[in-house]
Design a protein around this motif. Sequence first.
Motif, PDB file in Angstrom:
ATOM      1  N   VAL A  39       0.834  -1.201   0.000  1.00  0.00           N
ATOM      2  CA  VAL A  39       0.000   0.000   0.000  1.00  0.00           C
ATOM      3  C   VAL A  39       0.868   1.251   0.000  1.00  0.00           C
ATOM      4  CG1 VAL A  39      -1.652   1.348   1.362  1.00  0.00           C
ATOM      5  CG2 VAL A  39      -1.993  -1.112   1.064  1.00  0.00           C
ATOM      6  N   THR A  40       1.926   1.232   0.809  1.00  0.00           N
ATOM      7  CA  THR A  40       2.816   2.388   0.910  1.00  0.00           C
ATOM      8  C   THR A  40       3.542   2.645  -0.406  1.00  0.00           C
ATOM      9  OG1 THR A  40       3.144   1.942   3.263  1.00  0.00           O
ATOM     10  CG2 THR A  40       4.734   3.395   2.185  1.00  0.00           C
ATOM     11  N   VAL A  41       4.081   1.581  -1.008  1.00  0.00           N
ATOM     12  CA  VAL A  41       4.841   1.726  -2.248  1.00  0.00           C
ATOM     13  C   VAL A  41       3.923   2.183  -3.382  1.00  0.00           C
ATOM     14  CG1 VAL A  41       6.118   0.459  -4.003  1.00  0.00           C
ATOM     15  CG2 VAL A  41       6.625   0.089  -1.587  1.00  0.00           C
ATOM     16  N   LEU A  42       2.719   1.633  -3.442  1.00  0.00           N
ATOM     17  CA  LEU A  42       1.773   2.068  -4.464  1.00  0.00           C
ATOM     18  C   LEU A  42       1.376   3.526  -4.258  1.00  0.00           C
ATOM     19  CD1 LEU A  42      -0.378  -1.175  -4.540  1.00  0.00           C
ATOM     20  CD2 LEU A  42       0.899  -0.257  -6.488  1.00  0.00           C
ATOM     21  N   GLY A  43       1.277   3.926  -2.992  1.00  0.00           N
ATOM     22  CA  GLY A  43       1.012   5.329  -2.691  1.00  0.00           C
ATOM     23  C   GLY A  43       2.140   6.226  -3.158  1.00  0.00           C
ATOM     24  N   LEU A  44       3.364   5.730  -3.061  1.00  0.00           N
ATOM     25  CA  LEU A  44       4.533   6.465  -3.553  1.00  0.00           C
ATOM     26  C   LEU A  44       4.440   6.667  -5.065  1.00  0.00           C
ATOM     27  CD1 LEU A  44       7.408   7.623  -3.144  1.00  0.00           C
ATOM     28  CD2 LEU A  44       8.265   5.289  -3.406  1.00  0.00           C
ATOM     29  N   CYS A  45       4.085   5.605  -5.769  1.00  0.00           N
ATOM     30  CA  CYS A  45       3.933   5.700  -7.237  1.00  0.00           C
ATOM     31  C   CYS A  45       2.844   6.698  -7.606  1.00  0.00           C
ATOM     32  CB  CYS A  45       3.593   4.335  -7.829  1.00  0.00           C
ATOM     33  SG  CYS A  45       4.842   3.070  -7.545  1.00  0.00           S
ATOM     34  N   ALA A  46       1.746   6.665  -6.849  1.00  0.00           N
ATOM     35  CA  ALA A  46       0.636   7.582  -7.112  1.00  0.00           C
ATOM     36  C   ALA A  46       1.070   9.025  -6.875  1.00  0.00           C
ATOM     37  CB  ALA A  46      -0.561   7.229  -6.225  1.00  0.00           C
ATOM     38  N   SER A  47       1.811   9.263  -5.790  1.00  0.00           N
ATOM     39  CA  SER A  47       2.272  10.621  -5.472  1.00  0.00           C
ATOM     40  C   SER A  47       3.223  11.147  -6.539  1.00  0.00           C
ATOM     41  CB  SER A  47       2.967  10.637  -4.109  1.00  0.00           C
ATOM     42  OG  SER A  47       2.073  10.259  -3.082  1.00  0.00           O
TER      43      SER A  47
END
Length: 508
Positions: A39-47
């Motif tokens: 979830v955190t890494v995907l959030g990084l990609c989204a940001s």
Amino acid sequence: MLNSERNSSFVPHGHLSEGIEVLRRMVDEGLSWDSVTCVTVLGLCASLRDLKLGLEIHGNMLRNGIEFDVYVSGAIVNMYGKCHNILNARNVFEKLQVRNVVLWTAMMANYFQRGYFEDALNLFTKMEFEDILPNEFTFAILLNSTAGLSMLRHGEAIHACAEKYGFKDYLIVGNALINMYCKSGNIKAAKRVFSYMVYRDTITWNAIICGYSHHGLGKEALITFQDMLTAAECPNHITFVGVLSACSHLGLVEEGFYYLNQLMKQFAIEPGLEHYTCIVGLLSKAGRLDEAENFMRSQPVKWDVVAWRVLLNACLVHRSYGFGKRVADFVLNLAPSDVGTYILLSNIYARTKRWDGVSKIRKLMQERNIKKEPGVSWIEIRNITHVFVSDDGKHPESNKIYEKVKELLARIKPLGYVPDTAAVLHDVEDEQKEDYLSYHSEKMAIAYGLMKAPIEAPLHVFKNLRMCDDCHSAIKLISKVTNRVMIVRDANRFHHFQDGQCSCADYW
């Protein structure tokens, strides 16, 4: 697990480069990922809006057999949406066996953020069919999607639904309601929502201030701004766009410069292009065209076509045609494909009966393959949207509508209505010019509304282009002889017609 915790702590606080570095170390060291890491890494990609990285992460998760629970799935859908890949987001969403309200709302948000408002609304219908209960975020997205479509009746239905589910007092829903009512033409309903809100934030105040300004209610906008300051709510750059627009509507030149040069500095807000464009509009409306041009020449701002077109439109309104032609020539050198400038310049030539100039503009547009968008107006009657194109006769009740238009024009002539034939961009006889004017799309929509809408209901008409001078004059008088409130939103702003007057004070 330590690296996972470090990564999750970096990203929410905006330390994206540090998050990338930790991610590289995790990959290099071959550490296993849990759902929190994913979830955190995907959030990084989204940001980062990094689709390539997002695809790599998604592929890595599939290869390693990571379980896609609702949180991980939601993060994937959100990542693709933020990276502007709606197709992948939809594919992931459709394949999920279990979809909770968070996932449904995330997918609706993706559609909304990309401007696919109808798709967001249609998804809600499917969500209801699967007996998934909406939350406050769902309603906020639905209301803002409705605002994007200016669908007042649909917005009212969603408002009722939000009340039914007990979400009407949620801040995010209240803000969306104000936005929806403002953009759908019902400023009174927006004011009611604002008045009854228990909690307000900067977004709330901005929505109502900008709403008032967009509806030409400058006095109300400035009073509300003072209330905002009294409530100790800190304004931001959006607030001052609404405030400066209000000054423009009211012709308050000195006040506008006070807000720009002093109050914005007091709140440590750096003026941007939108604020400076408001000042150009303020000077232009006041007829101070030379000052407006000098202001544009003296400011260290990279002006866009919109700002120059504000000045050009003012030249047309104030009948400063020589000035306008010079501005138009400059704008066309700056942006040779801007259709709005060609139309305004053509209007200037027509006003001065320079038909050779009108022909020259048309030929130039043909050579450059620039096409004028046809004027289209629409009105919603009993949940059905009726669309009108000027004098096309395609509506099934066209004959009755034409008769109604003739009747209305006959009724307003004793009040002083004279067709503004100067607005016709053709060198033809005056009688033929009157025929061109009579069946403009907004007149037809107004006529149909008077035929079909309940007698006590205001008429809400929307047009894709700027309303012409003749239609504006005619609708003012039609509102008087019919004793009806008529609200027309054109490409520039809302016009509230009542008892022979318009909220724009005849400047738009």
